[in-house]
Write a protein that holds these residues in place. Structure first.
Motif, PDB file in Angstrom:
ATOM      1  N   PRO A 198      47.237  27.617 -13.448  1.00  0.00           N
ATOM      2  CA  PRO A 198      46.741  26.888 -14.626  1.00  0.00           C
ATOM      3  C   PRO A 198      45.226  26.724 -14.631  1.00  0.00           C
ATOM      4  O   PRO A 198      44.602  26.742 -15.708  1.00  0.00           O
ATOM      5  CB  PRO A 198      47.449  25.530 -14.523  1.00  0.00           C
ATOM      6  N   GLU A 220      47.499  23.493 -18.088  1.00  0.00           N
ATOM      7  CA  GLU A 220      48.961  23.580 -17.985  1.00  0.00           C
ATOM      8  C   GLU A 220      49.594  24.197 -19.228  1.00  0.00           C
ATOM      9  O   GLU A 220      50.471  25.056 -19.133  1.00  0.00           O
ATOM     10  CB  GLU A 220      49.545  22.176 -17.754  1.00  0.00           C
ATOM     11  N   ILE A 224      51.884  27.574 -19.254  1.00  0.00           N
ATOM     12  CA  ILE A 224      53.295  27.599 -19.670  1.00  0.00           C
ATOM     13  C   ILE A 224      53.511  28.648 -20.761  1.00  0.00           C
ATOM     14  O   ILE A 224      54.469  29.431 -20.718  1.00  0.00           O
ATOM     15  CB  ILE A 224      53.741  26.206 -20.172  1.00  0.00           C
ATOM     16  N   GLU A 255      60.897  24.292  -4.865  1.00  0.00           N
ATOM     17  CA  GLU A 255      61.189  24.704  -6.242  1.00  0.00           C
ATOM     18  C   GLU A 255      61.428  26.221  -6.319  1.00  0.00           C
ATOM     19  O   GLU A 255      62.354  26.693  -6.971  1.00  0.00           O
ATOM     20  CB  GLU A 255      60.027  24.326  -7.169  1.00  0.00           C
ATOM     21  N   LYS A 267      58.051  26.278 -11.811  1.00  0.00           N
ATOM     22  CA  LYS A 267      56.783  25.616 -11.500  1.00  0.00           C
ATOM     23  C   LYS A 267      56.796  25.162 -10.039  1.00  0.00           C
ATOM     24  O   LYS A 267      57.761  24.573  -9.561  1.00  0.00           O
ATOM     25  CB  LYS A 267      56.559  24.398 -12.399  1.00  0.00           C
ATOM     26  N   SER A 268      55.693  25.440  -9.322  1.00  0.00           N
ATOM     27  CA  SER A 268      55.533  24.973  -7.947  1.00  0.00           C
ATOM     28  C   SER A 268      54.117  24.454  -7.779  1.00  0.00           C
ATOM     29  O   SER A 268      53.323  24.436  -8.733  1.00  0.00           O
ATOM     30  CB  SER A 268      55.800  26.105  -6.947  1.00  0.00           C
ATOM     31  N   GLY A 288      51.481  26.935  -9.032  1.00  0.00           N
ATOM     32  CA  GLY A 288      51.336  27.261 -10.444  1.00  0.00           C
ATOM     33  C   GLY A 288      52.689  27.614 -11.047  1.00  0.00           C
ATOM     34  O   GLY A 288      53.729  27.081 -10.637  1.00  0.00           O
ATOM     35  N   TYR A 289      52.680  28.516 -12.034  1.00  0.00           N
ATOM     36  CA  TYR A 289      53.911  28.926 -12.711  1.00  0.00           C
ATOM     37  C   TYR A 289      54.282  30.347 -12.281  1.00  0.00           C
ATOM     38  O   TYR A 289      53.454  31.268 -12.335  1.00  0.00           O
ATOM     39  CB  TYR A 289      53.739  28.852 -14.233  1.00  0.00           C
ATOM     40  N   HIS A 290      55.540  30.503 -11.868  1.00  0.00           N
ATOM     41  CA  HIS A 290      56.040  31.798 -11.403  1.00  0.00           C
ATOM     42  C   HIS A 290      57.017  32.367 -12.427  1.00  0.00           C
ATOM     43  O   HIS A 290      57.922  31.660 -12.880  1.00  0.00           O
ATOM     44  CB  HIS A 290      56.802  31.661 -10.075  1.00  0.00           C
TER      45      HIS A 290
END
Length: 694
Positions: A353, A359, A363, A409, A426-427, A430-432
């Motif tokens: 992010p 964020e 997303i 997560e 989300k971890s 960041g976002y996977h």
């Protein structure tokens, strides 16, 4: 996440383990020169090597890196022995850095820029490069990962890359120096023949022995001359390579009493009753347990072995305990069970992010990429273009992993899904965008709400023990330590020859503070504190100081008493043999009341007498004596011997002199490396003040 994971998992190794690995052949002993007054040294100086001061500001982080590496290697939390190992490895690295670099400069040893490039990315890379960048699945060097690491613009990666290159250079210099040392060693044909003969020539002989145990100790009166004679003949044995200190101590137990155990049992029974009706199992466990077990699916084998099998045989909804195992009670709710893969292989794209504007944008980007992939988009190409993880160079593909290796997560999403699933997760990184490629094996896993209560001494028990220790510490300052301990019915224990940096002492848990104080005290001093050692309070007194160097007769008199006693007995037993004449072993045996013992096929290199012990002097004398003659009495380790050689069986000539020399050269070469570094230490001016800090 690949590059970040790589840095997180390997940084400690690159910085520290490589140092220890590169110099380990040399490090056969510390050069310790500990002494007082400590206050004369700079308050931040851990030590110095040939005038090069070692600051705690530089030394401390290296110790921490070592400690982290040991925790990864051995598992669990740090303990006193790990700490001591970490300090020793950092100290050895400092010694090597100064002493070996001086040698490299003196000998003109260098690593050119072209040579360094070849060691990093050439056809025959450094062992360190192979160690850190070999793919565990293929066993081959992962050149894409290596190049990504070396070319990364990430500041942390650049710092680690510089450190790695320095260690590659250091290891290469050490190898060059090692080769010089090894090439200076040679073996002559005469030496090779002697070694071969010593290991293969057989001796057959008979002996008569008189054991030292046949003379009662009380019947022998030792004189100062006896001690001096033994000391002068064996002075080389009394060289003390480093200062050591000995202290005696008494302990005051703070183990839980019967009343304490009953109180804990009452408490755990109440907890169990409340636990059975608790509405929020995970919250209840988190509040009431002394040991925290993650509220997630775990595999069999993660719990105390005494309860593991029992718990994993229970169905979901079952309740286990309270059960006493080891030093604690366990109460466990089996919340749910399922069959789960043993390991999972995924590909992922990581969106940070912070690098895409926050964020919301992260997303949206993750959802858009997921949509593209769902419609047939090329996952690998998208990973290369959008992922911030090092795995992007492999199209986002990650090695297979088991439970417990990834952040919760990410792990839960991978293990809870099915092959082919595409998820956004989300971890903390960041976002996977995760694609589950493969799930390997299957076994039962369980989600447990876990409560553990340790049996511990109550505050009342601890206060009572501390009060007794305080009284002893106050009283002993005016009294004899042993007499006061006897009066108070306390057992006096001894920790003998403790080195300044030692991380353990007999019978004591985590004694570092006590050892530090012992090195700041004078012989005879009662140490100033009451020390907490696990389940006891300890009061101690310094009883002996053995300085570095050749120890005096007074310093070793008590220690050598058994050997001096045997030497005095040997004179008496030799006189007994002399009085028996030399007509033959049978006659001598008859006169001294012993039997003749035959020995077959003894070799010089293995001087073990069957049924007796190792007797070097006896076997050495046998191989230096002509057959058929009755020997003079020989003083051994277990007694005095008279022998007669029946004969020798010589081995066949050496079949391959080259192989014999090669084998000896390998052993001599290994010894020479350690001897060379020890010589550098012996001739250096080394001050070691580590005991002030650790």
């Amino acid at each position: 996440m690949g590059l970040m994971t790589f840095l997180r998992n390997r940084a400690g190794y690159i910085l520290v383990f490589a140092i220890g690995f590169a110099i380990v052949a040399f490090l056969v002993g510390d050069a310790i020169n500990v002494g007082k007054p400590f206050w004369a040294a700079n308050q931040k100086t851990v030590g110095s090597v040939d005038g090069n001061d070692i600051s705690i500001d530089d030394f401390g982080p290296k110790v921490e890196q070592n400690l982290n590496q040991f925790k990864q290697q051995y598992g669990g939390s740090a303990n006193a022995q790990m700490q001591a190992m970490a300090v020793d490895q950092a100290w050895n690295a400092e010694l090597a850095n100064v002493l070996l670099n001086k040698e490299y400069e003196r000998l003109g040893l260098t690593v050119s820029e072209d040579e360094l490039v070849d060691l990093l990315v050439g056809q025959n890379p450094s062992p360190l490069i192979k160690q850190y960048f070999t793919n565990p699945q293929t066993g081959q060097l992962d050149r894409m990962q290596l190049n990504s690491f070396l070319k990364s613009k990430d500041p942390q990666a650049q710092n680690q890359s510089a450190l790695l290159q320095t260690e590659v250079k250091n290891q290469t210099l050490q190898q060059k120096y090692s080769n010089l040392i090894r090439n200076s060693v040679y073996v002559t044909s005469l030496e090779a023949t002697d070694e071969y003969t010593n290991r293969n020539k057989l001796a057959n002989f008979k002996y008569v022995s008189l054991d030292y145990a046949s003379i009662p100790d009380a019947s022998v009166k030792l004189t100062d001359a006896d001690y001096s004679e033994y000391y002068d003949a064996n002075k080389a044995r009394f060289n003390n390579p480093q200062e050591t200190r000995t202290f005696e101590y008494v302990t005051f137990s703070i183990k839980p009493t019967k009343a304490d155990s009953l109180a804990v049992k009452t408490q755990i029974d109440k907890i169990a009753a409340d636990f059975k009706v608790a509405k929020n199992d995970s919250l209840f466990a988190a509040i009431n347990s002394d040991v925290k077990i993650p509220f997630t699916y775990i595999t069999k084998g993660k719990l105390d072995p005494a309860v593991d099998s029992a718990v994993f045989s229970l169905p979901a909804g079952s309740f286990y305990g309270p059960a006493l195992s080891g030093n604690s009670y366990k109460v466990i709710k089996v919340v749910s069970t399922r069959t789960s893969p043993d390991s999972v292989k995924v590909s992922h794209i990581l969106i940070d992010p912070a690098k895409v504007g926050g964020e919301d944008k992260a997303i949206k980007m993750a959802d858009s990429l997921k949509g593209l992939i769902s419609k047939g988009g090329n996952f690998a190409e998208l990973a290369k273009n959008y992922s911030v993880d090092g795995s992007k160079d492999q199209g986002g593909s990650m090695p297979a992993f088991a439970r417990g290796q990834m952040v919760p997560e990410f792990e839960n999403a991978a293990f809870d899904g099915s092959i082919g699933d595409l998820k956004v997760v989300k971890s903390q990184f960041g976002y996977h965008i995760m694609k589950i490629e493969k799930q390997i094996g299957s076994s039962k896993v369980a989600k447990l709400a876990y409560v553990e209560k340790t049996l511990a001494a109550s505050s009342k028990t601890q206060a009572s023990a501390y009060k007794a220790a305080s009284k002893f510490l106050a009283d002993v300052k005016e009294n004899d330590f042993a007499k006061l301990a006897e009066k108070d019915k306390l057992k006096v224990a001894v920790a003998d020859k403790i080195a300044a940096t030692q991380g353990f002492a007999p019978g004591l848990d985590n004694p570092r503070k006590l050892i530090q104080d012992a090195y700041a005290a004078d012989k005879g001093d009662v140490l100033p504190e009451i020390y907490t050692m696990g389940d006891a309070y300890v009061v101690a007194r310094l009883t002996d100081v053995k300085p570095k160097g050749t120890l005096s007769l007074d310093a070793v008199k008590k220690e050598i008493q058994p050997m001096v006693l045997n030497a005095a007995k040997a004179k008496l037993l030799k006189s007994k043999f002399d009085g028996a004449g030399k007509a033959g072993l049978d006659q001598i045996a008859s006169k001294v009341g012993r039997t003749v013992m035959p020995v077959q096929n003894i070799v010089f290199a293995n001087p073990i007498i069957p049924g007796v012990a190792q007797e070097n002097k006896l076997v050495g004398s046998v191989f230096g004596t002509q057959p058929g003659k009755v020997s003079a009495p020989v003083e051994g380790d277990r007694g005095v011997y008279v022998f007669s050689v029946d004969g020798f069986t010589n081995p066949a000539p050496i079949a391959n002199m080259f192989k014999q020399k090669e084998s000896m050269l390998l052993t001599l070469g290994q010894r020479s490396l350690g001897a060379a570094f020890q010589a550098l230490q012996d001739n250096a001016k080394i001050k070691d003040n580590r005991v002030k800090f650790y």
